[in-house]
Design a protein around this motif. Sequence first.
Motif, PDB file in Angstrom:
ATOM      1  N   SER A  33       0.747  -1.294  -0.176  1.00 45.89           N
ATOM      2  CA  SER A  33       0.181   0.076   0.067  1.00 45.89           C
ATOM      3  C   SER A  33       0.769   1.143  -0.051  1.00 45.89           C
ATOM      4  O   SER A  33       0.245   2.327  -0.091  1.00 45.89           O
ATOM      5  N   THR A  34       2.293   1.284   0.061  1.00 47.62           N
ATOM      6  CA  THR A  34       3.205   2.444  -0.244  1.00 47.62           C
ATOM      7  C   THR A  34       2.902   2.998  -1.408  1.00 47.62           C
ATOM      8  O   THR A  34       3.281   2.322  -2.602  1.00 47.62           O
ATOM      9  N   VAL A  35       2.821   4.139  -1.598  1.00 42.74           N
ATOM     10  CA  VAL A  35       2.686   4.917  -2.937  1.00 42.74           C
ATOM     11  C   VAL A  35       3.750   5.131  -3.438  1.00 42.74           C
ATOM     12  O   VAL A  35       5.144   5.261  -2.960  1.00 42.74           O
ATOM     13  N   GLY A  36       4.171   4.601  -4.828  1.00 41.05           N
ATOM     14  CA  GLY A  36       5.312   4.918  -5.602  1.00 41.05           C
ATOM     15  C   GLY A  36       6.298   3.521  -5.112  1.00 41.05           C
ATOM     16  O   GLY A  36       7.282   3.488  -5.751  1.00 41.05           O
ATOM     17  N   PHE A  37       6.001   2.395  -4.497  1.00 37.35           N
ATOM     18  CA  PHE A  37       6.893   1.489  -4.159  1.00 37.35           C
ATOM     19  C   PHE A  37       6.880   0.762  -5.479  1.00 37.35           C
ATOM     20  O   PHE A  37       5.985   0.245  -6.029  1.00 37.35           O
ATOM     21  N   LYS A  38       8.256  -0.016  -5.656  1.00 33.21           N
ATOM     22  CA  LYS A  38       8.623  -1.000  -6.512  1.00 33.21           C
ATOM     23  C   LYS A  38       9.077  -2.055  -6.010  1.00 33.21           C
ATOM     24  O   LYS A  38       9.893  -2.030  -5.062  1.00 33.21           O
ATOM     25  N   LYS A  39       8.466  -3.069  -6.287  1.00 30.07           N
ATOM     26  CA  LYS A  39       8.752  -4.686  -5.778  1.00 30.07           C
ATOM     27  C   LYS A  39       9.971  -5.068  -6.277  1.00 30.07           C
ATOM     28  O   LYS A  39      10.583  -4.541  -7.374  1.00 30.07           O
ATOM     29  N   GLU A  40      10.696  -5.939  -5.404  1.00 27.50           N
ATOM     30  CA  GLU A  40      11.929  -6.451  -5.655  1.00 27.50           C
ATOM     31  C   GLU A  40      11.739  -7.936  -6.016  1.00 27.50           C
ATOM     32  O   GLU A  40      10.695  -8.465  -5.388  1.00 27.50           O
TER      33      GLU A  40
ATOM     34  N   GLY B 239       2.836   0.983 -11.573  1.00 19.85           N
ATOM     35  CA  GLY B 239       1.543   0.761 -10.709  1.00 19.85           C
ATOM     36  C   GLY B 239       0.525   1.104 -11.345  1.00 19.85           C
ATOM     37  O   GLY B 239       0.425   2.175 -12.021  1.00 19.85           O
ATOM     38  N   SER B 240      -0.736   0.838 -10.806  1.00 17.50           N
ATOM     39  CA  SER B 240      -1.793   1.262 -11.116  1.00 17.50           C
ATOM     40  C   SER B 240      -2.093   2.684 -10.424  1.00 17.50           C
ATOM     41  O   SER B 240      -1.219   2.982  -9.519  1.00 17.50           O
ATOM     42  N   PHE B 241      -2.975   3.417 -10.991  1.00 18.03           N
ATOM     43  CA  PHE B 241      -3.453   4.897 -10.367  1.00 18.03           C
ATOM     44  C   PHE B 241      -4.397   4.878  -9.571  1.00 18.03           C
ATOM     45  O   PHE B 241      -5.490   4.187  -9.925  1.00 18.03           O
ATOM     46  N   ARG B 242      -4.357   5.851  -8.571  1.00 19.82           N
ATOM     47  CA  ARG B 242      -5.492   5.906  -7.593  1.00 19.82           C
ATOM     48  C   ARG B 242      -5.946   7.350  -7.589  1.00 19.82           C
ATOM     49  O   ARG B 242      -5.060   8.064  -7.409  1.00 19.82           O
ATOM     50  N   VAL B 243      -7.146   7.727  -7.758  1.00 15.01           N
ATOM     51  CA  VAL B 243      -7.808   9.102  -8.019  1.00 15.01           C
ATOM     52  C   VAL B 243      -7.990   9.463  -6.487  1.00 15.01           C
ATOM     53  O   VAL B 243      -8.545   8.955  -5.649  1.00 15.01           O
ATOM     54  N   THR B 244      -7.403  10.777  -6.273  1.00 15.04           N
ATOM     55  CA  THR B 244      -7.601  11.572  -5.090  1.00 15.04           C
ATOM     56  C   THR B 244      -8.108  12.726  -5.183  1.00 15.04           C
ATOM     57  O   THR B 244      -8.550  13.450  -4.327  1.00 15.04           O
TER      58      THR B 244
ATOM     59  N   TYR C   2      -3.638  12.310  -8.843  1.00 19.17           N
ATOM     60  CA  TYR C   2      -3.510  10.869  -8.913  1.00 19.17           C
ATOM     61  C   TYR C   2      -2.285  10.398  -8.055  1.00 19.17           C
ATOM     62  O   TYR C   2      -1.309  11.350  -8.048  1.00 19.17           O
ATOM     63  N   LEU C   3      -2.464   9.184  -7.743  1.00 20.79           N
ATOM     64  CA  LEU C   3      -1.038   8.619  -7.211  1.00 20.79           C
ATOM     65  C   LEU C   3      -0.851   7.234  -7.527  1.00 20.79           C
ATOM     66  O   LEU C   3      -1.802   6.703  -8.174  1.00 20.79           O
ATOM     67  N   GLU C   4       0.213   6.944  -7.891  1.00 18.59           N
ATOM     68  CA  GLU C   4       0.720   5.566  -8.462  1.00 18.59           C
ATOM     69  C   GLU C   4       1.270   4.631  -7.271  1.00 18.59           C
ATOM     70  O   GLU C   4       1.797   5.049  -6.444  1.00 18.59           O
ATOM     71  N   MET C   5       0.278   3.522  -7.321  1.00 12.88           N
ATOM     72  CA  MET C   5       0.403   2.512  -6.162  1.00 12.88           C
ATOM     73  C   MET C   5       1.580   1.843  -6.271  1.00 12.88           C
ATOM     74  O   MET C   5       2.017   1.727  -7.488  1.00 12.88           O
TER      75      MET C   5
END
Length: 259
Positions: free
Chosen positions: A30-37, A84-89, A212-215
């Motif tokens: 749930s961290t905004v802008g996090f990129k998985k490893e 990641g997906s975008f969330r509307v704020t 928007y925020l990139e999840m």
Amino acid sequence: MLKGLYTAYTGMVNEQNRMDILTNNLANASTVGFKKEGSTSQSFDSILTVKIKDQSVGLQNVQRLGTNNPGVKIGENYTDFTQGSFRVTDNTYDLALAGDGFFTIEFTNKAGETSTMYTRNGQFTLNREGYLVTQDGDYVLDTQNRRIQLNTLLDSEIGSDGTITQAGRAVARIQVTDFEDYNYLEKYGETYYRPVEGAKTTQADADVKSGYLEMANVQVVSEMVNLISITRAYESNQKIIQAYDDTLETAVTQLGRIQ
């Protein structure tokens, strides 16, 4: 030497490394802008037997013993930079990047030293002085590497090129930076990246999306399936070691017994 013990041991170490990375991904789902490893490992037939924690070569070192294969060797970890997906704020200062690139941040560490960091986390806000900052208070930079200061009494509009306008006048343009090779980016914290020697910047083609925020690009279901797979693999290696232990116990306590 019972090679099976080393095979199972290296397997457990590798699965533990995978587990550490996977659980960190899940913790930041749930961290905004996090990129998985992710993690890599060398194939079974490409490594050599080594001395592990042997005083003769130093407890922190390993030494090759031959061409026998004891198991798996941990490779390099990597970061998945897919979007990641975008969330509307609907918050003007919540920004997301559609495409490749990073927001440019003036980062200050606990010692008061400043450096330039890069992030996909566009959850920004205005501080008391009207500066555009991150949630941690680090300053967002414009294309001139300057801090962005706005009039808090006026509404702002942010265009797709990052230009901020107030009362119909362009005030600043948010700097978006991209790199030729992301292998030259080093992760710092959860969402910051810093370039290492050899990193080369390039023209970013990302559009700035206001409101928007990139999840995080973490797929929770897939990660949970991988978690089950890792757990079972770890338990399998554990059972192998237990089987060797039982065999050795039998050999020591019973086979040589005089009736």
